[in-house]
Design a protein around this motif. Structure first.
Motif, PDB file in Angstrom:
ATOM      1  N   ALA A  48      15.488  60.805  39.958  1.00 23.41           N
ATOM      2  CA  ALA A  48      16.583  61.217  39.075  1.00 23.41           C
ATOM      3  C   ALA A  48      16.814  60.187  37.978  1.00 23.41           C
ATOM      4  O   ALA A  48      17.006  60.537  36.810  1.00 23.41           O
ATOM      5  CB  ALA A  48      17.855  61.431  39.895  1.00 23.41           C
ATOM      6  N   ALA A  52      16.037  61.132  34.106  1.00 19.04           N
ATOM      7  CA  ALA A  52      17.168  61.048  33.179  1.00 19.04           C
ATOM      8  C   ALA A  52      16.933  60.025  32.074  1.00 19.04           C
ATOM      9  O   ALA A  52      17.776  59.848  31.197  1.00 19.04           O
ATOM     10  CB  ALA A  52      18.442  60.690  33.945  1.00 19.04           C
ATOM     11  N   ALA A 167      19.512  61.570  44.632  1.00 20.74           N
ATOM     12  CA  ALA A 167      19.194  62.154  43.326  1.00 20.74           C
ATOM     13  C   ALA A 167      20.469  62.454  42.553  1.00 20.74           C
ATOM     14  O   ALA A 167      20.546  62.218  41.338  1.00 20.74           O
ATOM     15  CB  ALA A 167      18.367  63.431  43.509  1.00 20.74           C
ATOM     16  N   LEU A 168      21.485  62.967  43.243  1.00 22.60           N
ATOM     17  CA  LEU A 168      22.759  63.257  42.594  1.00 22.60           C
ATOM     18  C   LEU A 168      23.407  61.972  42.086  1.00 22.60           C
ATOM     19  O   LEU A 168      23.917  61.912  40.961  1.00 22.60           O
ATOM     20  CB  LEU A 168      23.691  63.963  43.577  1.00 22.60           C
ATOM     21  CG  LEU A 168      23.170  65.248  44.236  1.00 22.60           C
ATOM     22  CD1 LEU A 168      24.186  65.786  45.231  1.00 22.60           C
ATOM     23  CD2 LEU A 168      22.851  66.302  43.180  1.00 22.60           C
ATOM     24  N   TRP A 171      21.296  60.362  39.012  1.00 22.89           N
ATOM     25  CA  TRP A 171      21.407  61.112  37.757  1.00 22.89           C
ATOM     26  C   TRP A 171      22.796  60.931  37.138  1.00 22.89           C
ATOM     27  O   TRP A 171      22.925  60.684  35.936  1.00 22.89           O
ATOM     28  CB  TRP A 171      21.140  62.585  38.023  1.00 22.89           C
ATOM     29  CG  TRP A 171      21.130  63.439  36.789  1.00 22.89           C
ATOM     30  CD1 TRP A 171      22.220  63.944  36.134  1.00 22.89           C
ATOM     31  CD2 TRP A 171      19.993  63.875  36.042  1.00 22.89           C
ATOM     32  NE1 TRP A 171      21.837  64.682  35.040  1.00 22.89           N
ATOM     33  CE2 TRP A 171      20.471  64.649  34.954  1.00 22.89           C
ATOM     34  CE3 TRP A 171      18.616  63.700  36.193  1.00 22.89           C
ATOM     35  CZ2 TRP A 171      19.612  65.243  34.037  1.00 22.89           C
ATOM     36  CZ3 TRP A 171      17.762  64.296  35.273  1.00 22.89           C
ATOM     37  CH2 TRP A 171      18.261  65.050  34.211  1.00 22.89           C
ATOM     38  N   THR A 175      23.517  59.458  33.441  1.00 21.78           N
ATOM     39  CA  THR A 175      23.930  60.398  32.393  1.00 21.78           C
ATOM     40  C   THR A 175      25.439  60.590  32.302  1.00 21.78           C
ATOM     41  O   THR A 175      25.939  61.090  31.289  1.00 21.78           O
ATOM     42  CB  THR A 175      23.285  61.776  32.627  1.00 21.78           C
ATOM     43  OG1 THR A 175      23.838  62.371  33.820  1.00 21.78           O
ATOM     44  CG2 THR A 175      21.772  61.648  32.779  1.00 21.78           C
ATOM     45  N   PHE A 178      26.438  66.095  35.414  1.00 20.03           N
ATOM     46  CA  PHE A 178      25.439  66.873  36.124  1.00 20.03           C
ATOM     47  C   PHE A 178      24.627  67.688  35.122  1.00 20.03           C
ATOM     48  O   PHE A 178      24.875  67.632  33.921  1.00 20.03           O
ATOM     49  CB  PHE A 178      26.114  67.795  37.152  1.00 20.03           C
ATOM     50  CG  PHE A 178      26.857  67.055  38.224  1.00 20.03           C
ATOM     51  CD1 PHE A 178      26.234  66.719  39.411  1.00 20.03           C
ATOM     52  CD2 PHE A 178      28.191  66.674  38.036  1.00 20.03           C
ATOM     53  CE1 PHE A 178      26.917  66.030  40.410  1.00 20.03           C
ATOM     54  CE2 PHE A 178      28.881  65.989  39.024  1.00 20.03           C
ATOM     55  CZ  PHE A 178      28.237  65.661  40.210  1.00 20.03           C
ATOM     56  N   LEU A 182      18.978  68.334  37.056  1.00 19.54           N
ATOM     57  CA  LEU A 182      19.333  67.637  38.288  1.00 19.54           C
ATOM     58  C   LEU A 182      19.346  68.600  39.468  1.00 19.54           C
ATOM     59  O   LEU A 182      18.803  68.292  40.539  1.00 19.54           O
ATOM     60  CB  LEU A 182      20.697  66.973  38.140  1.00 19.54           C
ATOM     61  CG  LEU A 182      21.345  66.470  39.445  1.00 19.54           C
ATOM     62  CD1 LEU A 182      20.468  65.419  40.106  1.00 19.54           C
ATOM     63  CD2 LEU A 182      22.746  65.944  39.191  1.00 19.54           C
ATOM     64  N   TYR A 186      17.035  68.284  42.696  1.00 23.31           N
ATOM     65  CA  TYR A 186      17.650  68.143  44.014  1.00 23.31           C
ATOM     66  C   TYR A 186      17.157  69.232  44.963  1.00 23.31           C
ATOM     67  O   TYR A 186      16.804  68.954  46.125  1.00 23.31           O
ATOM     68  CB  TYR A 186      19.166  68.206  43.863  1.00 23.31           C
ATOM     69  CG  TYR A 186      19.953  68.073  45.145  1.00 23.31           C
ATOM     70  CD1 TYR A 186      19.880  66.925  45.928  1.00 23.31           C
ATOM     71  CD2 TYR A 186      20.791  69.099  45.574  1.00 23.31           C
ATOM     72  CE1 TYR A 186      20.607  66.794  47.094  1.00 23.31           C
ATOM     73  CE2 TYR A 186      21.534  68.976  46.739  1.00 23.31           C
ATOM     74  CZ  TYR A 186      21.434  67.824  47.493  1.00 23.31           C
ATOM     75  OH  TYR A 186      22.162  67.713  48.655  1.00 23.31           O
TER      76      TYR A 186
END
Length: 301
Positions: A48, A52, A167-168, A171, A175, A178, A182, A186
């Motif tokens: 992620a 990103a 990953a959440l 990211w 950034t 969301f 993403l 995920y």
């Protein structure tokens, strides 16, 4: 399968073998002898960050994510062993784990769990508030995971939710929010986890069936290989869509070809009754994670 299920789940290789017996018990409880778990927890977060665009600009975040993965994977293993201590005592591969074997008491395990969570807290305070909130939200699915094998045939899917959570966090930290890319990344990570943990679950099919524990490996039965092909194929497709969201270039998804080939090798050569081969393919996912990370670096930068 017979030769695999008699293989102890805890070994004392390398430096762990030099530790005093009591300290070794705590190291084994957190699976410090099995670094593959750290990497499998770390890679989705690294993907992620890279996708990103933060592989180089946010490189300290990658370090913190790795430290957090080591600590929280250890904490998760300790919690899982506390909850599963009765089940572990009934399975040949897991009965030598520190708690069922008596090497570490349940009370000491809770203290060790708290210490590992403190390390996770140190990592947490390095994040921006929104990313920290996302990380804290993972505690609920983590706490529920050990019970999934008792109530569903697909605990691997729940593990995918947990093991892909980084990953959440990664990211959102890069950034500040969301996005569709993403969510696709995920979802692909979840499918990947279901695939490799189904391979891992082949170790315990016989014992799980005897004691009433459920798994995707049991549910798929003789269709295990086809199931792994399906989940790995879904993972690659979702990752390709995530990459397309970031860079709508026909050549961008080509960066995933090495990872796709590696997953195809795992699935198509899998022999469900070859325990050693299945374990080798499960561990090979450390390399799969690296290949996907490199693809994300290429596309994200």
């Amino acid at each position: 399968m017979a030769d695999l299920v008699t293989t102890p789940d805890t070994e004392h290789p390398g430096l762990l073998g030099l530790l005093p017996r009591r300290l070794r018990g705590f190291a084994l409880l957190a699976r410090f002898d099995r670094p593959v778990g750290w990497w499998l927890l770390f890679w989705p977060g690294a993907w992620a960050v890279a996708l990103a665009g933060g592989a180089f600009t946010h490189w300290p975040l990658l370090v913190w994510l790795l430290i957090g993965s080591i600590a929280m994977r250890g904490a998760g293993c300790v919690y899982n062993d506390i909850v599963d201590r009765d089940l572990d005592a009934q399975v040949v591969r897991t009965r030598t784990r520190p708690i069922p074997s008596g090497l570490v008491s349940v009370r000491a395990a809770w203290v060790w769990l708290a210490a590992l969570c403190l390390v996770g807290l140190i990592v947490l305070v390095q994040l921006r508030p929104l990313a920290a909130g996302v990380a804290v939200a993972s505690l609920a699915p983590v706490a529920a995971y050990p019970f999934m094998k008792r109530i569903t045939w697909w605990p691997q899917a729940w593990l995918g939710i947990v093991f892909s959570w980084a990953a959440l966090v990664g990211w959102v930290e890069v950034t500040g929010g969301f996005g569709i890319a993403l969510l696709l990344l995920y979802a692909g990570a979840i499918a990947w986890v279901v695939g490799y943990d189904t391979i891992y679950a082949l170790q315990d099919r016989e014992d799980d069936a005897l004691i009433g524990v459920r798994s995707s490996a049991l549910r798929l039965g003789r269709h295990v290989r086809a199931g792994v092909v399906l989940f790995y194929g879904l993972a690659v497709a979702l990752w390709a869509l995530a990459i397309w969201q970031v860079r709508a270039d026909p050549l961008a998804p080509v960066a995933l070809l090495p990872a796709a080939w590696h997953l195809a090798w795992q699935a198509l050569t899998l022999k469900p009754d070859d325990g050693g081969g299945a374990l080798h393919r499960f561990r090979a996912n450390r390399f799969t994670g690296l290949l996907v990370f490199l693809a994300c670096v290429v596309v994200g930068t």
